[in-house]
Design a protein around this motif. Structure first.
Motif, mmCIF file in Angstrom:
data_model
loop_
_atom_site.group_PDB
_atom_site.id
_atom_site.type_symbol
_atom_site.label_atom_id
_atom_site.label_comp_id
_atom_site.label_asym_id
_atom_site.label_seq_id
_atom_site.Cartn_x
_atom_site.Cartn_y
_atom_site.Cartn_z
ATOM 1 N N ASN A 22 17.182 8.330 -5.326
ATOM 2 C CA ASN A 22 16.187 9.321 -5.744
ATOM 3 C C ASN A 22 16.773 10.301 -6.757
ATOM 4 O O ASN A 22 16.102 10.689 -7.721
ATOM 5 N N VAL A 23 18.025 10.707 -6.546
ATOM 6 C CA VAL A 23 18.690 11.616 -7.486
ATOM 7 C C VAL A 23 18.857 10.926 -8.829
ATOM 8 O O VAL A 23 18.557 11.500 -9.882
ATOM 9 N N ARG A 24 19.314 9.679 -8.805
ATOM 10 C CA ARG A 24 19.502 8.925 -10.062
ATOM 11 C C ARG A 24 18.183 8.771 -10.811
ATOM 12 O O ARG A 24 18.131 8.945 -12.023
ATOM 13 N N LEU A 25 17.118 8.445 -10.095
ATOM 14 C CA LEU A 25 15.813 8.274 -10.721
ATOM 15 C C LEU A 25 15.316 9.588 -11.311
ATOM 16 O O LEU A 25 14.795 9.618 -12.430
ATOM 17 N N SER A 26 15.522 10.674 -10.593
ATOM 18 C CA SER A 26 15.110 11.987 -11.078
ATOM 19 C C SER A 26 15.876 12.363 -12.351
ATOM 20 O O SER A 26 15.293 12.863 -13.320
ATOM 21 N N ILE A 31 16.221 12.869 -18.309
ATOM 22 C CA ILE A 31 16.875 12.488 -19.564
ATOM 23 C C ILE A 31 15.869 11.837 -20.504
ATOM 24 O O ILE A 31 15.812 12.157 -21.695
ATOM 25 N N CYS A 32 15.051 10.925 -19.976
ATOM 26 C CA CYS A 32 14.079 10.216 -20.812
ATOM 27 C C CYS A 32 13.021 11.140 -21.408
ATOM 28 O O CYS A 32 12.479 10.849 -22.471
ATOM 29 N N SER A 33 12.735 12.221 -20.737
ATOM 30 C CA SER A 33 11.730 13.153 -21.250
ATOM 31 C C SER A 33 12.326 14.176 -22.220
ATOM 32 O O SER A 33 11.583 14.938 -22.842
ATOM 33 N N SER A 34 13.658 14.179 -22.363
ATOM 34 C CA SER A 34 14.285 15.155 -23.268
ATOM 35 C C SER A 34 14.033 14.794 -24.727
ATOM 36 O O SER A 34 13.901 13.621 -25.086
ATOM 37 N N THR A 35 13.964 15.809 -25.565
ATOM 38 C CA THR A 35 13.737 15.561 -26.996
ATOM 39 C C THR A 35 14.923 14.826 -27.621
ATOM 40 O O THR A 35 14.729 14.014 -28.520
ATOM 41 N N GLY A 36 16.124 15.087 -27.143
ATOM 42 C CA GLY A 36 17.296 14.399 -27.679
ATOM 43 C C GLY A 36 17.218 12.905 -27.445
ATOM 44 O O GLY A 36 17.480 12.100 -28.348
ATOM 45 N N PHE A 37 16.836 12.504 -26.230
ATOM 46 C CA PHE A 37 16.708 11.078 -25.919
ATOM 47 C C PHE A 37 15.584 10.465 -26.734
ATOM 48 O O PHE A 37 15.737 9.363 -27.278
ATOM 49 N N LEU A 53 15.268 0.459 -19.134
ATOM 50 C CA LEU A 53 15.381 1.894 -19.358
ATOM 51 C C LEU A 53 16.730 2.427 -18.891
ATOM 52 O O LEU A 53 17.344 3.263 -19.543
ATOM 53 N N GLU A 54 17.222 1.939 -17.757
ATOM 54 C CA GLU A 54 18.517 2.397 -17.247
ATOM 55 C C GLU A 54 19.634 2.096 -18.252
ATOM 56 O O GLU A 54 20.536 2.914 -18.460
ATOM 57 N N GLN A 55 19.562 0.948 -18.898
ATOM 58 C CA GLN A 55 20.577 0.587 -19.893
ATOM 59 C C GLN A 55 20.487 1.511 -21.111
ATOM 60 O O GLN A 55 21.508 1.929 -21.659
ATOM 61 N N LEU A 56 19.273 1.841 -21.529
ATOM 62 C CA LEU A 56 19.101 2.767 -22.654
ATOM 63 C C LEU A 56 19.671 4.142 -22.322
ATOM 64 O O LEU A 56 20.341 4.755 -23.153
ATOM 65 N N VAL A 57 19.417 4.610 -21.112
ATOM 66 C CA VAL A 57 19.921 5.923 -20.688
ATOM 67 C C VAL A 57 21.450 5.911 -20.690
ATOM 68 O O VAL A 57 22.091 6.851 -21.160
#
Length: 70
Positions: A22-26, A31-37, A53-57
């Motif tokens: 749950n922590v990892r997903l959160s 991160i995915c919602s950040s403007t930098g990403f 998505l996990e690989q992109l992150v």
């Protein structure tokens, strides 16, 4: 690791598998919602849309840390 890093590592080691997931997903969602990403992802070739998505992150975090370390 620094003292603060050790404290965080100890805290995460006490989490159950479900809590850890749950922590990892959160974190991944944040991160995915950040403007930098979002900016980084928009500069990638179109074929990366098929990457998990996990690989992109992970790639984003690795590149960001390498940039900061430089």
């Amino acid at each position: 690791l620094s003292t603060q890093g050790n404290l965080m590592a100890n805290k995460f080691s006490t989490l159950s598998g479900t809590e850890n997931a749950n922590v990892r997903l959160s974190l991944q969602r944040a991160i995915c919602s950040s403007t930098g990403f979002q900016r980084w992802k928009s500069e990638l070739p179109d074929d990366t849309d098929k990457m998990p998505l996990e690989q992109l992150v992970r790639c984003y975090l690795r590149e960001t840390l390498e940039t900061l370390a430089y």
